[in-house]
Design a protein around this motif. Sequence first.
Motif, PDB file in Angstrom:
ATOM      1  N   LYS A 299      -9.057   0.534  -2.306  1.00  0.00           N
ATOM      2  CA  LYS A 299      -7.909  -0.624  -2.103  1.00  0.00           C
ATOM      3  C   LYS A 299      -8.878  -2.118  -1.958  1.00  0.00           C
ATOM      4  CE  LYS A 299      -3.459   1.485  -0.432  1.00  0.00           C
ATOM      5  NZ  LYS A 299      -3.631   2.475   0.879  1.00  0.00           N
TER       6      LYS A 299
ATOM      7  N   TRP B 238      -7.101   7.682   5.141  1.00  0.00           N
ATOM      8  CA  TRP B 238      -6.582   6.814   4.955  1.00  0.00           C
ATOM      9  C   TRP B 238      -7.776   6.117   5.266  1.00  0.00           C
ATOM     10  CZ3 TRP B 238      -1.593   5.419   3.922  1.00  0.00           C
ATOM     11  CH2 TRP B 238      -1.171   5.966   4.325  1.00  0.00           C
TER      12      TRP B 238
ATOM     13  N   VAL C 167      -4.655   8.276  -6.707  1.00  0.00           N
ATOM     14  CA  VAL C 167      -4.572   7.007  -6.796  1.00  0.00           C
ATOM     15  C   VAL C 167      -3.956   6.579  -8.645  1.00  0.00           C
ATOM     16  CG1 VAL C 167      -6.588   7.306  -5.904  1.00  0.00           C
ATOM     17  CG2 VAL C 167      -6.012   7.832  -8.620  1.00  0.00           C
TER      18      VAL C 167
ATOM     19  N   THR D 102       0.881  -1.343  -0.190  1.00  0.00           N
ATOM     20  CA  THR D 102      -0.088  -0.194  -0.204  1.00  0.00           C
ATOM     21  C   THR D 102       0.855   1.559  -0.084  1.00  0.00           C
ATOM     22  OG1 THR D 102      -0.215  -0.441   2.704  1.00  0.00           O
ATOM     23  CG2 THR D 102      -1.972  -1.319   1.073  1.00  0.00           C
TER      24      THR D 102
ATOM     25  N   ARG E 138      -4.896  12.924  -8.388  1.00  0.00           N
ATOM     26  CA  ARG E 138      -5.310  12.815  -7.029  1.00  0.00           C
ATOM     27  C   ARG E 138      -6.204  13.400  -6.624  1.00  0.00           C
ATOM     28  NH1 ARG E 138       0.056  15.241  -3.831  1.00  0.00           N
ATOM     29  NH2 ARG E 138       0.974  14.232  -4.025  1.00  0.00           N
TER      30      ARG E 138
ATOM     31  N   ILE F 262      -5.168  12.076  -1.467  1.00  0.00           N
ATOM     32  CA  ILE F 262      -5.507  10.893  -1.244  1.00  0.00           C
ATOM     33  C   ILE F 262      -4.957  10.279  -2.981  1.00  0.00           C
ATOM     34  CG2 ILE F 262      -6.238   9.836  -0.207  1.00  0.00           C
ATOM     35  CD1 ILE F 262      -8.710   8.568  -2.582  1.00  0.00           C
TER      36      ILE F 262
ATOM     37  N   CYS G  71      -4.151   3.556  -3.766  1.00  0.00           N
ATOM     38  CA  CYS G  71      -4.354   4.723  -2.971  1.00  0.00           C
ATOM     39  C   CYS G  71      -2.693   4.758  -1.875  1.00  0.00           C
ATOM     40  CB  CYS G  71      -5.295   4.317  -3.465  1.00  0.00           C
ATOM     41  SG  CYS G  71      -5.921   6.085  -2.045  1.00  0.00           S
ATOM     42  N   TYR G  72      -2.681   5.470  -1.990  1.00  0.00           N
ATOM     43  CA  TYR G  72      -1.875   6.207  -0.524  1.00  0.00           C
ATOM     44  C   TYR G  72      -2.304   7.716  -0.303  1.00  0.00           C
ATOM     45  CZ  TYR G  72       1.561   8.921  -2.716  1.00  0.00           C
ATOM     46  OH  TYR G  72       2.663  10.383  -3.184  1.00  0.00           O
ATOM     47  N   ALA G  73      -2.562   8.028   1.282  1.00  0.00           N
ATOM     48  CA  ALA G  73      -2.473   9.522   1.438  1.00  0.00           C
ATOM     49  C   ALA G  73      -1.669  10.208   1.495  1.00  0.00           C
ATOM     50  CB  ALA G  73      -3.857   9.194   2.154  1.00  0.00           C
TER      51      ALA G  73
ATOM     52  N   CYS H 199      -9.310   5.496   1.138  1.00  0.00           N
ATOM     53  CA  CYS H 199      -7.747   4.639   0.387  1.00  0.00           C
ATOM     54  C   CYS H 199      -8.247   3.203   1.478  1.00  0.00           C
ATOM     55  CB  CYS H 199      -6.275   4.891   1.044  1.00  0.00           C
ATOM     56  SG  CYS H 199      -5.619   6.428   0.426  1.00  0.00           S
TER      57      CYS H 199
END
Length: 459
Positions: free
Chosen positions: A448, A441, A385, A350, A430, A383, A454-456, A444
């Motif tokens: 997922k 989070w 993507v 992740t 984003r 976030i 995805c990450y924040a 995200c």
Amino acid sequence: MRQATAARFFKAFSLKTIAAGLIAAVMSLAPTAATAADSRYAAIVVDANTGKTLFSANSNSRRYPASLTKMMTLYLTFEAMKQGRIKKSTPVRFSSQAAAQPPTKLGVKAGKSISVETAIYSLITRSANDSAEALAELLGGSEAGFARMMTSKARALGMEGTVFRNPHGLPNTAQFTTARDMATLGMALREHFPQYYSYFSVRSFTYGKQRIANHNRLLGKIKGVDGIKTGYTRASGFNLVSSVSDGNRRIVAVVMGGQSAASRDRQMAGLIEEYLPKASSRKGGPLVANANNSTIMDVAKAILSKKKAPTPQARPDDDQDAEVAAFVERTEEGRPATKAAAKIAAAETTATAVVEEAYATPRPSVDVDTLKTASVEPSGWVIQVASSPSKAEAAKALEAAARKAPQVLAAASSYTVPYDKDGVTYHRARFAGFDTKAAAWKACSQLKKKDMGCYAVQN
């Protein structure tokens, strides 16, 4: 009279022989010269005992890896086997996406399975794209998740010039490497997994009624060659990584951008012949750091601190546990044996995009896409993507995310923002509009679950 005739004969014979020898010499050099003239050409020979570079040509220049990519897919497979997360007999299920990969492939139908060992053999011999995709989904949950694992592992091994986007090497302009990095990976495979390295020397294996031969034609033809991998796409040219030993001497050689398989093999044979005798017979210590016990967060922190950028924020414990549970459920037969191991694997799945971001130089301007409105890069939690060298592809990623998760992103504003890395402009895709770290989070985590990367991050 006879003496004069004999003299003319031997003189003519001598000239013809010399001329023929010169022509043969020129012809033997022609493939090497032609290969070196190709703009895709790069090569390196490294002493695998000392790490000394014995030969180098464009070895740090960016190249497309093609099926050399599968070396990293195999590295992560061997690592999972060594850690006990999977076994040789673990079933590898083929999704519809895996089964639909273009040739070369094993041809397993969607919904069917093969063993991990069969998948390994198929990657090494046939260079099967469908098997690579299936292994990626087993170990990483999705192609995108596994690609992030691949890139983070590359960084941990010291492969500074490599970014992976898929597990098989099919064309992707955002996936690149260097000849030096491929040499590093070749040495790492032998150093870290000697118990599995013999797979690379197999010349053929039987699958059903098929006898599948190894694409590496130097096995059995050049003394001392014991692997590793071939590769080809139109953009990359013909690639080859070879591991060679002669007594206590050992080298790893890489040729990229060959104009044909035959010319690439001749170039490799020439490098082996010239530089193996020059390698040291004395073994030193390990040449490639073994990163088996490091998580992506450790790697990200180490890299980001050098760039004077903030380290990734830790997620709330409840979100972290939910992500671990989701990862364990996704990986099924390949799930980690303990919750601690699951957290490591989930972190790799992740958060590895953070590592790639560490090598980027942000640009001040912001390009706003047309899905929502934003005139400047939003502050607060956002976030991400996707990241692509194509702004259009980044916009498509935003549209796809909005379609797949309309409720999660209903109140979010989408935008793209460019940044420079190694002279190439990429575009981050984003979504903004998250008031807290926990909200970002959570979004995200939900994305997922729908197989979206995805990450924040906090702006």
